[in-house]
Design a protein around this motif. Structure first.
Motif, short mmCIF file in Angstrom:
data_model
loop_
_atom_site.label_atom_id
_atom_site.label_comp_id
_atom_site.label_asym_id
_atom_site.label_seq_id
_atom_site.Cartn_x
_atom_site.Cartn_y
_atom_site.Cartn_z
N LEU A 75 3.84 -8.30 -28.88
CA LEU A 75 3.06 -6.92 -28.93
C LEU A 75 4.07 -6.01 -29.08
O LEU A 75 4.94 -5.59 -28.22
CB LEU A 75 1.98 -6.64 -28.12
N VAL A 76 4.13 -5.08 -30.26
CA VAL A 76 5.02 -4.25 -30.37
C VAL A 76 4.46 -2.79 -30.38
O VAL A 76 3.57 -2.63 -31.32
CB VAL A 76 5.67 -4.29 -31.78
N HIS A 77 4.25 -2.26 -29.24
CA HIS A 77 3.32 -1.11 -29.09
C HIS A 77 4.28 0.37 -29.01
O HIS A 77 3.48 1.24 -29.22
CB HIS A 77 2.78 -1.00 -27.59
N GLY A 78 5.51 0.25 -29.21
CA GLY A 78 6.34 1.13 -29.16
C GLY A 78 6.52 1.85 -30.56
O GLY A 78 6.76 0.94 -31.73
N THR A 79 6.36 3.24 -30.87
CA THR A 79 6.81 3.78 -31.91
C THR A 79 7.24 5.42 -31.70
O THR A 79 6.97 5.82 -30.72
CB THR A 79 5.40 4.08 -32.88
N SER A 80 8.27 5.88 -32.62
CA SER A 80 8.69 7.05 -32.41
C SER A 80 7.75 8.26 -32.59
O SER A 80 7.93 9.30 -32.28
CB SER A 80 9.72 7.36 -33.59
N ARG A 81 6.58 8.16 -33.14
CA ARG A 81 5.35 9.04 -33.31
C ARG A 81 4.26 8.86 -32.48
O ARG A 81 3.69 7.50 -32.65
CB ARG A 81 5.10 9.20 -34.74
N ALA A 82 3.96 9.72 -31.70
CA ALA A 82 2.63 9.47 -30.74
C ALA A 82 1.41 9.11 -31.72
O ALA A 82 0.67 8.56 -31.33
CB ALA A 82 2.55 10.81 -29.88
#
Length: 319
Positions: free
Chosen positions: A196-203
């Motif tokens: 699971l890739v939950h991280g991103t640079s934009r909120a």
């Protein structure tokens, strides 16, 4: 033929441009292809088929301290490496002033040329200097997918037809994956691991925590181990919060980009938001679901590809 690709960042954009390298290799098997990229993404390109030399730079960092002795020295060494080889074609796939500067600094062969985009496409950034330094500026369709845009620009610059096949040429070394992830189905009797890739640079691209927890529980119920990845302390806390509600789960340590690539490659699938790691999963040809909060999947999401039947359970879409 010596070719220089200029695509500096970001992670997802670099992944998208890798497909163009595979097209060039097919059209010109003997081509020698170099690539200028931000240093943080260099490990990924060292795993890209057909890239002979990766030339790392740190323009983001250098701009913050332009006049320090350290920056001047690093800039001088970068220029020496960039100009050590003359190029028959320099192709700016970034379309920004900083990439135009790199393209302009690159050394050309006697008949070499610089190529760049002539126009902005929907949803992408574009700055005029990329066109000013190019010998040939190439017009592209306004509604271009990020992968298609790079492929079309390289094809027009070098005079070949874009192949029907799509390949990113990204190589993983699964033997170097985290030991806890290898052969998980043999060790535990589970069907495999879904990352699971939950991280991103934009909120505004994030997905609610409770959704991730519910999704992880569903995957556990269907016989899958869940792996949670992160790239910062804040993302690690989210991973731990998701993991607290799951049974079969791994919270991976903070990994270097190439090590993360190797561990993702042993997963049976990846589910993630619109982020660089999600695009890495696509390039690895893993079964994949991308989650978009906006109607932008048409320009960065996975392009049509063969279906991977029976790998991931059917999931309900949420927004």
């Amino acid at each position: 033929m010596n070719i220089l690709i200029v695509k500096l960042s970001s992670l997802g954009d670099v992944v998208h441009a890798m497909a163009a390298v595979q097209d060039i290799r097919q059209a010109f098997p003997a081509a020698r292809i170099d690539w200028v990229v931000e240093r943080g993404f260099a490990p990924l390109l060292r795993r890209c088929k057909g890239v002979r030399r990766v030339i790392p730079c740190e323009l983001r960092r250098w701009r913050k301290d332009m006049f320090s002795q350290e920056t001047r020295q690093a800039w001088r060494l970068f220029k020496l490496e960039l100009q050590s080889q003359p190029y028959d074609a320099v192709i700016d796939l970034q379309g920004l002033a900083k990439s135009a500067l790199v393209a302009w600094l690159a050394r050309l062969s006697p008949h070499g040329k610089r190529f760049a985009m002539a126009n902005q496409t929907d949803g992408s950034s574009y700055e005029a200097p990329t066109r000013w330094v190019a010998h040939t500026a190439i017009s592209l369709a306004a509604n271009s997918h990020a992968v298609t845009r790079s492929r079309a620009l390289c094809a027009a610059a070098l005079g070949y037809v874009v192949p029907n096949e799509l390949s990113f040429g990204l190589l993983a070394h699964t033997s170097q994956a985290l030991s806890a992830t290898r052969n998980i189905s043999i060790k535990t009797g589970l069907k495999g691991i879904v990352a699971l890739v939950h991280g991103t640079s934009r909120a505004d691209k994030q997905w609610p925590l409770t959704y991730w927890q519910s999704l992880g529980q569903r995957l556990n119920q269907d016989g899958y181990m869940v792996a949670l990845v992160h790239g910062s302390d804040a993302e690690e806390q989210v991973s731990k919060a998701i993991a607290s509600q799951l049974g079969q789960v791994q919270v991976w340590p903070l990994l270097a980009l190439d090590a993360l690539l190797d561990s993702l490659a042993v997963c049976v699938g990846v589910i993630g938001v619109d982020s660089g790691l999600s695009h890495v999963a696509v390039a690895l040809d893993l079964a994949h679901v991308q989650i978009y909060n906006f109607d932008t999947a048409w320009r960065t999401g996975p392009l049509p590809a063969p279906v991977h039947p029976g790998v991931l359970p059917r999931l309900h879409q949420s927004s």
